[in-house]
Each structure stands twice: as structure tokens, then as C-alpha cells.
Scaffold this motif. Structure first.
Motif, short mmCIF file in Angstrom:
data_model
loop_
_atom_site.label_atom_id
_atom_site.label_comp_id
_atom_site.label_asym_id
_atom_site.label_seq_id
_atom_site.Cartn_x
_atom_site.Cartn_y
_atom_site.Cartn_z
N ARG A 42 0.85 -1.19 0.00
CA ARG A 42 0.00 0.00 0.00
C ARG A 42 0.88 1.25 0.00
O ARG A 42 1.97 1.25 0.60
CB ARG A 42 -0.90 -0.01 1.24
CG ARG A 42 -1.86 1.17 1.31
CD ARG A 42 -2.61 1.14 2.63
NE ARG A 42 -3.49 0.00 2.67
CZ ARG A 42 -4.73 -0.03 2.16
NH1 ARG A 42 -5.21 1.05 1.57
NH2 ARG A 42 -5.46 -1.11 2.24
N GLY A 43 0.41 2.29 -0.65
CA GLY A 43 1.15 3.55 -0.69
C GLY A 43 0.21 4.74 -0.73
O GLY A 43 -0.99 4.60 -0.98
N LYS A 44 0.77 5.93 -0.48
CA LYS A 44 -0.01 7.16 -0.54
C LYS A 44 0.65 8.13 -1.51
O LYS A 44 1.87 8.35 -1.45
CB LYS A 44 -0.12 7.78 0.85
CG LYS A 44 -0.95 9.08 0.89
CD LYS A 44 -1.11 9.61 2.29
CE LYS A 44 -2.08 8.78 3.09
NZ LYS A 44 -3.48 8.90 2.58
N VAL A 45 -0.17 8.69 -2.40
CA VAL A 45 0.34 9.62 -3.41
C VAL A 45 0.64 10.96 -2.74
O VAL A 45 -0.24 11.58 -2.13
CB VAL A 45 -0.69 9.80 -4.54
CG1 VAL A 45 -0.18 10.83 -5.55
CG2 VAL A 45 -0.99 8.47 -5.22
N VAL A 66 5.19 8.48 -4.59
CA VAL A 66 4.36 7.66 -3.70
C VAL A 66 5.18 7.24 -2.48
O VAL A 66 6.33 6.80 -2.62
CB VAL A 66 3.82 6.41 -4.43
CG1 VAL A 66 3.02 5.54 -3.48
CG2 VAL A 66 2.98 6.83 -5.63
N LEU A 67 4.57 7.40 -1.31
CA LEU A 67 5.18 6.95 -0.05
C LEU A 67 4.68 5.55 0.26
O LEU A 67 3.47 5.33 0.39
CB LEU A 67 4.81 7.91 1.08
CG LEU A 67 5.27 7.50 2.49
CD1 LEU A 67 6.80 7.56 2.58
CD2 LEU A 67 4.62 8.38 3.54
N LEU A 68 5.59 4.59 0.38
CA LEU A 68 5.22 3.22 0.72
C LEU A 68 4.83 3.16 2.20
O LEU A 68 5.60 3.59 3.07
CB LEU A 68 6.37 2.27 0.44
CG LEU A 68 6.73 2.08 -1.04
CD1 LEU A 68 8.04 1.33 -1.18
CD2 LEU A 68 5.62 1.35 -1.76
N THR A 69 3.66 2.63 2.49
CA THR A 69 3.16 2.57 3.87
C THR A 69 3.14 1.16 4.43
O THR A 69 2.83 0.97 5.60
CB THR A 69 1.75 3.18 3.95
OG1 THR A 69 0.89 2.50 3.02
CG2 THR A 69 1.79 4.66 3.61
N VAL A 101 -3.02 4.02 -2.90
CA VAL A 101 -2.85 3.19 -4.08
C VAL A 101 -2.26 1.84 -3.68
O VAL A 101 -1.70 1.68 -2.59
CB VAL A 101 -1.93 3.86 -5.13
CG1 VAL A 101 -2.57 5.11 -5.69
CG2 VAL A 101 -0.56 4.17 -4.53
N ILE A 102 -2.42 0.88 -4.59
CA ILE A 102 -1.84 -0.45 -4.42
C ILE A 102 -0.68 -0.59 -5.41
O ILE A 102 -0.82 -0.29 -6.59
CB ILE A 102 -2.89 -1.55 -4.66
CG1 ILE A 102 -4.07 -1.38 -3.71
CG2 ILE A 102 -2.26 -2.93 -4.50
CD1 ILE A 102 -3.71 -1.51 -2.25
N ALA A 121 -6.53 1.99 -4.09
CA ALA A 121 -6.96 1.16 -2.96
C ALA A 121 -8.44 1.37 -2.70
O ALA A 121 -8.88 2.51 -2.48
CB ALA A 121 -6.14 1.52 -1.72
N ARG A 122 -9.18 0.29 -2.74
CA ARG A 122 -10.63 0.36 -2.52
C ARG A 122 -11.07 -0.37 -1.25
O ARG A 122 -12.23 -0.30 -0.86
CB ARG A 122 -11.36 -0.25 -3.71
CG ARG A 122 -11.07 0.44 -5.04
CD ARG A 122 -11.84 -0.20 -6.18
NE ARG A 122 -11.64 0.51 -7.42
CZ ARG A 122 -10.68 0.24 -8.30
NH1 ARG A 122 -9.81 -0.74 -8.04
NH2 ARG A 122 -10.56 0.93 -9.42
N ASP A 123 -10.14 -1.09 -0.61
CA ASP A 123 -10.53 -1.95 0.50
C ASP A 123 -11.01 -1.17 1.72
O ASP A 123 -11.85 -1.66 2.47
CB ASP A 123 -9.37 -2.87 0.89
CG ASP A 123 -8.07 -2.12 1.12
OD1 ASP A 123 -8.01 -0.91 0.80
OD2 ASP A 123 -7.11 -2.74 1.62
#
Length: 370
Positions: A42-45, A66-69, A101-102, A121-123
Motif C-alpha cells: 500500500r502507498g499514498k500519493v 508515492v510513499l510506501l506505507t 494506491v496499491i 486502494a478500494r478496501d
């Protein structure tokens, strides 16, 4: 000496029965998973820069930081590329700042430069919706709502841990699905209705209705030459290196699809007879059965509509496509996919109808004045 609730004992016995049967199929499914080298994170734009493509005004190339979380590179930043085109089904992913995002890594070495953008990411939206659903069940239903949650979780575990791995392992779909249906029906109705005549009648009525629907599907499937290849997913399964009975999956899907509605009708009829019997112990079997049939008739119309409308709703794009190209009705009704959906809806409704008199009769015999 400790005393355990009867419901808990019944559930434990059922779980102990299905556990040995599912070990081989689960192991097989895990072996398939271990062959996959893809890893998802998972990551955040954080930032998006757009570059318009030359000669194509609607095509936009995006460069996003993108930051990897999650994963081994958690906290690190990477740059990903994305191509977006308005109105294009396959290039419809548009990145925005703050979006989750995935990401996917298709390299076993797990190198940072081998991580690519996969999808948004939709989960989390699904998780929030599930929480709202469960809270409403508890707030409105109280103890009954909590029982509903328990039965839903149990049914999900049976499907995910027993039925699906067994089907993927090549076992007969109709046999596995029938066993799964029985395993789901018995604890569900016992938890909701209690260990009594009402639950027994509902179990017998549900099993009969679902069994009739399955048998009718087998007969009509042979008569109408249904192949089971009525969806892209079925065709993709056929190309897997697995011994899966695609046609059997069609019949198995109809059994599971009708299970919920038939269970609902059977429990409603059994509950009605149970309440009437408790309020008037002098009523005979014939009186209780007539009362159950009257209740069942009212439920029958709405539930049959529910089944048919659910199947029509899932096929709306196909129906619009057929109408749009002005295809002849004879060709439409003889298409495999249309015939399959028709059989799915009608056989499920027939199983629902059959469950009403069966449940009413069994409940009346069990609860009526002897």
C-alpha cells in the motif's frame, strides 16, 4: 462440572467433521499461492505531475511520488508512472494527491525499482461499509443482530476455507456445494432459531427446497445443453492448469445462490407456526399447516421477485446490449448466457416455492396437537 451450550457443541462437531475433508484442498490452494512471486503493498500519493502526450490531446501521462506505507520498504518514496485517457476503459486510472494506491512487485528479489503502480486502494471503503452494516445489525436487531453476524462469519469461513479450495482442487462441484450448503444451513438456523422444532422444520424445508432446485438444474441443464461457459471468469478458469468441472460450477452456483432466499422463507414459515402454536395449544396439524401456507404465500411473491430481480439486475448491461443491436428474440433466448440466467432464476424460485409446503407440513406435525 462445566456445561457447554448445545449450539456450541453442534458447531464444534460440524467443524471437526469438515476440517479433515478440507485439509487436502486447502494445502493444494496454498501450494498455488506459494508459486506466485507477486507482492502487493500500500502507498499514498504525495505529488502528481502531468505530462500531455504529443498528438493526443486526451492522453495524459502522470508521474507520481508515492510513499510506501507497508512492506519491507515502508517509509521510502518511489516515483511511478501512469497513463490516463478520458473515456478509455483500460486507461481510466487517474491519480490525485492524497490518494491511497496499491503497488505490485513482480520480482522475487523485492527491489525498490521493481515496484510498479497496480491500482487505487478500494478496501478501506469496503471496510467502512462493512462496519456500518454490522453496527446497524446490532443497534436494530440487538441479540438477533449479533447472531446474524456470527452466522455470516461462519458461512464465509465455510465458503472460503472449505468450499472454494475443494472446488479448486478438482472435487465434484455439486457434491462439495451440497455439503457446504448443509454445513451452513444447520448452524445458521440453530443459532438464529434455537434448538427446537421450529429450527428443525426450517432445516428440513430449506434442504428440500435447495435440493429440488439443484435437481431441476441438472435436468434442465442436460435438456438445454448448458455448458457453464456463460462468463469470462468461467473461460479463464478453463485455461488454468486445474481439473475444474466448469459445468458443475454452474449448478453449484445455483445451489448457493438460492440458499439464502430459501432459508429466509423456511424460517419465516416455521416461526409463524411456532408462534401460533405457542398461543393456542389446541390447534391441530391441519390448522397449523393451513396457517403456515397462508403466511408462505404472502412471502412467496416478494421473495420470488427478489430472486428474479437480482438476476435481471446483474444482467442489465447484457440485456441493453442485446436490445441495442436489435437481435432477434429467437437468437436471444437460445444464447447460452441467457438460458443460464433464466434457469438460475426459475429453478431458485421453484426451490423457494417447494420449501413452503414442506416447512409448513413438518412444522405443523412437530408442533400440532397430537
Amino acid at each position: 462440572m462445566l456445561k457447554f451450550p448445545k449450539k456450541l457443541i453442534i458447531i464444534l462437531v460440524l467443524v471437526s467433521l469438515i476440517a479433515p475433508m478440507s485439509i487436502e484442498s486447502i494445502t493444494h490452494a496454498r501450494e498455488i499461492e506459494e508459486q506466485e512471486v507477486e507482492e502487493y503493498y500500500r502507498g499514498k500519493v504525495l505529488f502528481v505531475r502531468e505530462i500531455e502526450s504529443e498528438g493526443h490531446s486526451r492522453m495524459v501521462e502522470q508521474r507520481a511520488e508515492v510513499l510506501l506505507t507497508t512492506g519491507p520498504h515502508q517509509g521510502e518514496k518511489i516515483t511511478v508512472r501512469n497513463t490516463y485517457e478520458e473515456g478509455n476503459t483500460y486507461l481510466s486510472l487517474y491519480l490525485e494527491e492524497g490518494q491511497d494506491v496499491i503497488l505490485v512487485s513482480r520480482d522475487a528479489t523485492d527491489q525498490l525499482e521493481k515496484i510498479y503502480l497496480h491500482d487505487v486502494a478500494r478496501d478501506r471503503g469496503l471496510f467502512y461499509l462493512t462496519i456500518i452494516f454490522m453496527l446497524l445489525l446490532v443497534l436494530v436487531g440487538g441479540k438477533s443482530g449479533l447472531k446474524t453476524i456470527i452466522t455470516l462469519v461462519f458461512a464465509g469461513l465455510v465458503i472460503a476455507r472449505f468450499m472454494l479450495p475443494a472446488l479448486l482442487g478438482g472435487y465434484d462441484p455439486i457434491f462439495i456445494t451440497s455439503i457446504s450448503a448443509v454445513i451452513i444451513i444447520i448452524p445458521t438456523l440453530l443459532i438464529i432459531g434455537g434448538v427446537n422444532e421450529k429450527s428443525l422444520a426450517a432445516i428440513i424445508g430449506t434442504a428440500t427446497g435447495v435440493g429440488i432446485a439443484g435437481l431441476l438444474t441438472l435436468w434442465v441443464g442436460e435438456l438445454a445443453y448448458l455448458t457453464g461457459f456463460n462468463s469470462e471468469e468461467a473461460m479463464m478458469l478453463f485455461n488454468l492448469d486445474q481439473d475444474i468441472n466448469i459445468r458443475g460450477l454452474l449448478f453449484a452456483g445455483i445451489i448457493i445462490g438460492s440458499l439464502g432466499a430459501v432459508t429466509d422463507v423456511s424460517m419465516s414459515v416455521a416461526s409463524a407456526i411456532f408462534e401460533i402454536s405457542n398461543n393456542n395449544r389446541t390447534l391441530r396439524v391441519s390448522n397449523l399447516m393451513l396457517a403456515g401456507l397462508n403466511v408462505g404465500r404472502d412471502i412467496m411473491g416478494t421473495m420470488a421477485n427478489t430472486l428474479l430481480l437480482a438476476y435481471v439486475g446483474s444482467a442489465i448491461p447484457l440485456l441493453l446490449l442485446l436490445l441495442g443491436v436489435e437481435m432477434h428474440w429467437m437468437r436471444i433466448i437460445n444464447m447460452d448466457i441467457i438460458a443460464t440466467e433464466f434457469v438460475r432464476g426459475i429453478t431458485g424460485s421453484i426451490g423457494l416455492i417447494i420449501s413452503i409446503p414442506v416447512t409448513a407440513f413438518v412444522a405443523a406435525v412437530l408442533m400440532g396437537k397430537k
